[in-house]
Design an enzyme around this catalytic site. Structure first.
Site, PDB file in Angstrom:
ATOM      1  N   THR A 123      20.433   7.003  64.800  1.00 45.61           N
ATOM      2  CA  THR A 123      19.895   6.604  63.718  1.00 45.61           C
ATOM      3  C   THR A 123      18.330   6.904  63.495  1.00 45.61           C
ATOM      4  OG1 THR A 123      19.388   4.483  62.473  1.00 45.61           O
ATOM      5  CG2 THR A 123      19.809   4.279  64.783  1.00 45.61           C
ATOM      6  N   ASP A 124      17.920   6.861  62.267  1.00 42.38           N
ATOM      7  CA  ASP A 124      16.397   6.910  62.149  1.00 42.38           C
ATOM      8  C   ASP A 124      15.414   5.792  62.671  1.00 42.38           C
ATOM      9  OD1 ASP A 124      17.094   5.296  60.316  1.00 42.38           O
ATOM     10  OD2 ASP A 124      16.462   6.317  58.520  1.00 42.38           O
ATOM     11  N   GLU A 125      16.308   4.569  62.800  1.00 38.54           N
ATOM     12  CA  GLU A 125      15.662   3.497  63.251  1.00 38.54           C
ATOM     13  C   GLU A 125      14.966   3.513  64.684  1.00 38.54           C
ATOM     14  OE1 GLU A 125      17.174  -0.132  62.444  1.00 38.54           O
ATOM     15  OE2 GLU A 125      18.318   0.303  60.440  1.00 38.54           O
ATOM     16  N   TYR A 150      18.715  -4.300  67.611  1.00 39.39           N
ATOM     17  CA  TYR A 150      19.697  -3.150  66.969  1.00 39.39           C
ATOM     18  C   TYR A 150      19.127  -1.770  67.471  1.00 39.39           C
ATOM     19  CZ  TYR A 150      21.809   0.578  64.314  1.00 39.39           C
ATOM     20  OH  TYR A 150      22.265   1.824  63.860  1.00 39.39           O
ATOM     21  N   LYS A 154      20.009   1.357  70.311  1.00 39.05           N
ATOM     22  CA  LYS A 154      20.110   2.706  69.842  1.00 39.05           C
ATOM     23  C   LYS A 154      19.483   3.602  70.483  1.00 39.05           C
ATOM     24  CE  LYS A 154      23.104   4.106  67.389  1.00 39.05           C
ATOM     25  NZ  LYS A 154      24.468   4.569  67.807  1.00 39.05           N
TER      26      LYS A 154
HETATM   27  P1  NAD Z   1      30.227  -0.018  61.801  1.00 41.10           P
HETATM   28  O1  NAD Z   1      29.845  -1.435  62.115  1.00 41.10           O
HETATM   29  O2  NAD Z   1      30.985   0.131  60.325  1.00 41.10           O
HETATM   30  O3  NAD Z   1      31.599   0.516  62.681  1.00 41.10           O
HETATM   31  C1  NAD Z   1      31.186   0.346  63.980  1.00 41.10           C
HETATM   32  C2  NAD Z   1      32.845   0.446  64.642  1.00 41.10           C
HETATM   33  O4  NAD Z   1      32.487   0.538  66.072  1.00 41.10           O
HETATM   34  C3  NAD Z   1      33.558  -0.488  64.281  1.00 41.10           C
HETATM   35  O5  NAD Z   1      35.002  -0.072  64.085  1.00 41.10           O
HETATM   36  C4  NAD Z   1      33.846  -1.407  65.502  1.00 41.10           C
HETATM   37  O6  NAD Z   1      35.037  -1.882  65.682  1.00 41.10           O
HETATM   38  C5  NAD Z   1      33.743  -0.302  66.675  1.00 41.10           C
HETATM   39  N1  NAD Z   1      33.051  -0.801  67.782  1.00 41.10           N
HETATM   40  C6  NAD Z   1      32.303  -1.541  68.206  1.00 41.10           C
HETATM   41  N2  NAD Z   1      32.031  -2.235  69.294  1.00 41.10           N
HETATM   42  C7  NAD Z   1      32.970  -1.390  70.021  1.00 41.10           C
HETATM   43  C8  NAD Z   1      33.511  -1.221  71.300  1.00 41.10           C
HETATM   44  N3  NAD Z   1      32.653  -1.746  72.464  1.00 41.10           N
HETATM   45  N4  NAD Z   1      34.337  -0.390  71.955  1.00 41.10           N
HETATM   46  C9  NAD Z   1      34.845   0.393  70.805  1.00 41.10           C
HETATM   47  N5  NAD Z   1      34.572   0.420  69.611  1.00 41.10           N
HETATM   48  C10 NAD Z   1      33.707  -0.393  69.208  1.00 41.10           C
HETATM   49  O7  NAD Z   1      29.283   0.974  61.836  1.00 41.10           O
HETATM   50  P2  NAD Z   1      28.816   2.453  60.931  1.00 41.10           P
HETATM   51  O8  NAD Z   1      27.827   2.048  60.007  1.00 41.10           O
HETATM   52  O9  NAD Z   1      30.029   3.180  60.569  1.00 41.10           O
HETATM   53  O10 NAD Z   1      27.824   3.142  62.149  1.00 41.10           O
HETATM   54  C11 NAD Z   1      28.643   4.265  62.869  1.00 41.10           C
HETATM   55  C12 NAD Z   1      27.527   4.934  63.791  1.00 41.10           C
HETATM   56  O11 NAD Z   1      26.492   5.440  63.047  1.00 41.10           O
HETATM   57  C13 NAD Z   1      26.713   3.845  64.749  1.00 41.10           C
HETATM   58  O12 NAD Z   1      26.483   4.255  65.999  1.00 41.10           O
HETATM   59  C14 NAD Z   1      25.366   3.662  64.165  1.00 41.10           C
HETATM   60  O13 NAD Z   1      24.303   3.325  64.748  1.00 41.10           O
HETATM   61  C15 NAD Z   1      25.423   4.834  63.255  1.00 41.10           C
HETATM   62  N6  NAD Z   1      24.530   4.961  62.340  1.00 41.10           N
HETATM   63  C16 NAD Z   1      24.729   4.362  61.138  1.00 41.10           C
HETATM   64  C17 NAD Z   1      23.853   4.382  59.984  1.00 41.10           C
HETATM   65  C18 NAD Z   1      24.459   3.649  58.803  1.00 41.10           C
HETATM   66  O14 NAD Z   1      23.727   3.671  57.815  1.00 41.10           O
HETATM   67  N7  NAD Z   1      25.240   2.798  58.794  1.00 41.10           N
HETATM   68  C19 NAD Z   1      23.017   5.323  59.872  1.00 41.10           C
HETATM   69  C20 NAD Z   1      22.831   6.244  60.887  1.00 41.10           C
HETATM   70  C21 NAD Z   1      23.375   5.939  62.119  1.00 41.10           C
HETATM   71  O1  DAU Z   2      18.595   3.402  58.954  1.00 44.61           O
HETATM   72  C1  DAU Z   2      19.924   3.615  59.357  1.00 44.61           C
HETATM   73  C2  DAU Z   2      20.335   2.324  59.762  1.00 44.61           C
HETATM   74  O2  DAU Z   2      20.550   1.743  58.256  1.00 44.61           O
HETATM   75  C3  DAU Z   2      21.540   2.179  60.615  1.00 44.61           C
HETATM   76  O3  DAU Z   2      21.107   2.623  61.723  1.00 44.61           O
HETATM   77  C4  DAU Z   2      22.309   0.826  60.589  1.00 44.61           C
HETATM   78  O4  DAU Z   2      23.187   0.817  61.237  1.00 44.61           O
HETATM   79  C5  DAU Z   2      22.588   0.401  59.105  1.00 44.61           C
HETATM   80  O5  DAU Z   2      23.057  -0.936  58.968  1.00 44.61           O
HETATM   81  C6  DAU Z   2      21.459   0.431  58.133  1.00 44.61           C
HETATM   82  O6  DAU Z   2      20.098  -0.229  58.712  1.00 44.61           O
HETATM   83  P1  DAU Z   2      19.463  -1.177  57.428  1.00 44.61           P
HETATM   84  O7  DAU Z   2      18.995  -2.246  58.237  1.00 44.61           O
HETATM   85  O8  DAU Z   2      18.375  -0.496  56.997  1.00 44.61           O
HETATM   86  O9  DAU Z   2      20.394  -1.340  56.544  1.00 44.61           O
HETATM   87  P2  DAU Z   2      20.987  -2.637  55.717  1.00 44.61           P
HETATM   88  O10 DAU Z   2      22.116  -2.518  54.835  1.00 44.61           O
HETATM   89  O11 DAU Z   2      21.219  -3.991  56.525  1.00 44.61           O
HETATM   90  O12 DAU Z   2      19.704  -3.193  54.672  1.00 44.61           O
HETATM   91  C7  DAU Z   2      19.085  -2.156  53.863  1.00 44.61           C
HETATM   92  C8  DAU Z   2      17.828  -2.503  53.411  1.00 44.61           C
HETATM   93  O13 DAU Z   2      18.133  -3.525  52.234  1.00 44.61           O
HETATM   94  C9  DAU Z   2      16.929  -3.061  54.274  1.00 44.61           C
HETATM   95  O14 DAU Z   2      15.616  -2.965  54.009  1.00 44.61           O
HETATM   96  C10 DAU Z   2      17.311  -4.848  54.138  1.00 44.61           C
HETATM   97  C11 DAU Z   2      17.603  -4.781  52.538  1.00 44.61           C
HETATM   98  N1  DAU Z   2      18.424  -5.943  52.090  1.00 44.61           N
HETATM   99  C12 DAU Z   2      19.812  -5.942  52.925  1.00 44.61           C
HETATM  100  C13 DAU Z   2      20.615  -6.934  52.781  1.00 44.61           C
HETATM  101  C14 DAU Z   2      22.032  -6.846  53.704  1.00 44.61           C
HETATM  102  C15 DAU Z   2      18.384  -6.692  51.199  1.00 44.61           C
HETATM  103  O15 DAU Z   2      17.437  -6.519  50.398  1.00 44.61           O
HETATM  104  N2  DAU Z   2      19.472  -7.586  50.751  1.00 44.61           N
HETATM  105  C16 DAU Z   2      20.681  -7.460  51.529  1.00 44.61           C
HETATM  106  O16 DAU Z   2      21.409  -8.522  51.113  1.00 44.61           O
END
Ligand code: NAD
Ligand code: DAU
Length: 339
Positions: A123-125, A150, A154
């Site tokens: 992730t970018d975070e 988190y 990562k």
């Molecule tokens: P998500 O939370 O929707 O899915 C995570 C999945 O991992 C779930 O199906 C969960 O059951 C499984 N999991 C959790 N712990 C586990 C374990 N110990 N063993 C096996 N499976 C397990 O997450 P997502 O948003 O789909 O993110 C997927 C990946 O992409 C992550 O590595 C996250 O850091 C990365 N990522 C997410 C975003 C985003 O915006 N969502 C952006 C950049 C990178």
């Molecule tokens: O940047 C990549 C990341 O993006 C991933 O690594 C994470 O897994 C993913 O969850 C996401 O993280 P964020 O914390 O940026 O995403 P989230 O959807 O929780 O929140 C996005 C933005 O919106 C953040 O600035 C917080 C804000 N927010 C979030 C929620 C849930 C609100 O304003 N209201 C809300 O109800």
């Protein structure tokens, strides 16, 4: 004849990846999903996919014996599994340490032992955040400075991958992507939370002032990039993935959702801010675009995210059975936090 192991393939991005692979990548003859099915995983995310092509194994990526067998039996492992929600990591960091650190370590050891191809999703975070007026974007060489439990886990998992590449020469690539949105995203996350709030007759919730910027990308564009890295990426390299949406703040996103769903654009409320809230993420994906030829499909110059949001809203509208069971619990947890 390539077999694929996808960790976290029953979660949001992983399930979209498996679906895209079945539809568009016949070079992968079989896909095994290893997923613990935590609150964020859902076997229904893989519904409709042929059993002959996709197998779901419910298990933990920290289970060394299981991981060893599965990695050995597959040509390529793509590692999506993680605890992924910042707000949850502020309440209880322990599952983040377990899955994101120990789990990644467990996979790396199996990959090393069996000399298999590995791709790590990050992730970018991990880079921390930027000020709103900072013209810089994150690149592959930006120093790590994570803010939340988190993102710290990562970042730790990325460092493990870097170390296993350098010290043991494993055949791995990595990608760091910005905020994804699209179908099957858990409703605890910003965009699906607001869409389902409106569908459920609840008021959308914006943290703080909403001036924070996330570099939104549609999940299919992220997964296209992952496939490109698998087929053309250079072993040992990291690729930044981002769709140039780093000018859109949370307030603008929530206003656009309200507008697209037929409400007044101000029909939302401000709620308590997230502690330690990162201000701005911005990704420079030049390397991926120039070296591998990637370009996002979900962009339109005038309205940024409009096309992707319309598609995503339609999906949640059509799939109430999928999100409704989790809605009350998610909102009750947020309510306790004043959010
Ligand atoms: P998500 O939370 O929707 O899915 C995570 C999945 O991992 C779930 O199906 C969960 O059951 C499984 N999991 C959790 N712990 C586990 C374990 N110990 N063993 C096996 N499976 C397990 O997450 P997502 O948003 O789909 O993110 C997927 C990946 O992409 C992550 O590595 C996250 O850091 C990365 N990522 C997410 C975003 C985003 O915006 N969502 C952006 C950049 C990178
Ligand atoms: O940047 C990549 C990341 O993006 C991933 O690594 C994470 O897994 C993913 O969850 C996401 O993280 P964020 O914390 O940026 O995403 P989230 O959807 O929780 O929140 C996005 C933005 O919106 C953040 O600035 C917080 C804000 N927010 C979030 C929620 C849930 C609100 O304003 N209201 C809300 O109800």
């Amino acid at each position: 004849m390539t077999s694929l192991l996808v960790t976290g393939g029953a979660g949001f991005i992983g399930a979209n990846f498996v679906r895209q692979t079945v539809e568009q990548h016949p070079e992968y003859t079989h896909i095994t999903v290893l997923d613990k099915l935590t609150y964020a995983g859902n076997a229904d995310n893989l519904k409709g996919l042929p059993d002959s092509k996709v197998t779901l194994v419910q298990g933990d990526i920290c289970d060394a014996e299981l991981v060893d067998t599965l990695v050995k039996d597959h040509d390529v492992t793509v590692h999506f599994a993680a605890e992924s929600h910042n707000d949850n990591s502020l309440n209880d960091p322990s599952p983040f340490i377990h899955t994101n650190l120990i789990g990644t370590y467990t996979l790396l050891e199996a990959v090393r032992k069996h000399n298999k191809r590995f791709h790590h999703i990050s992730t970018d975070e991990v880079f921390g955040d930027l000020e709103l007026d900072d013209p810089n974007r994150f690149t592959e060489t930006t120093a790590y400075k994570p803010s939340s439990p988190y993102s710290a886990t990562k970042a730790g998992s990325d460092h493990l991958v870097h170390a296993w590449i350098r010290s043991f020469g494993i055949q791995a690539t990595m990608s760091n992507c910005s905020n994804n949105y699209g179908p099957y995203q858990h409703i605890e996350k910003f965009i699906p939370r607001q869409i389902t709030n409106i569908l459920a007759g609840l008021t959308p919730k914006l943290y703080g002032t909403g001036e924070q910027v996330r570099d939104w990308i549609h999940v299919d564009d992220h997964n296209d990039a992952v496939h490109l890295i698998l087929s053309k990426g250079k072993i040992g390299e990291t690729y930044i993935i981002g769709a140039d949406n780093d000018h859109v703040n949370n307030k603008q996103v929530i206003e656009l959702i309200c507008e697209l769903m037929g409400l007044d654009k101000n029909a939302y409320e401000h709620v308590a801010d997230r502690p330690g809230h990162d201000m701005r993420y911005a990704m420079d994906s030049t390397k991926l675009r120039t070296e591998l030829g990637w370009a996002p499909k979900y962009t339109d110059v005038d309205s940024g995210m409009r096309k992707g949001l319309e598609q995503t809203i339609a999906w949640y509208r059509d799939n109430e059975d999928w999100w409704r069971p989790a809605k009350n619990n998610v909102e009750a947890t947020y309510a306790k936090q004043g959010q």
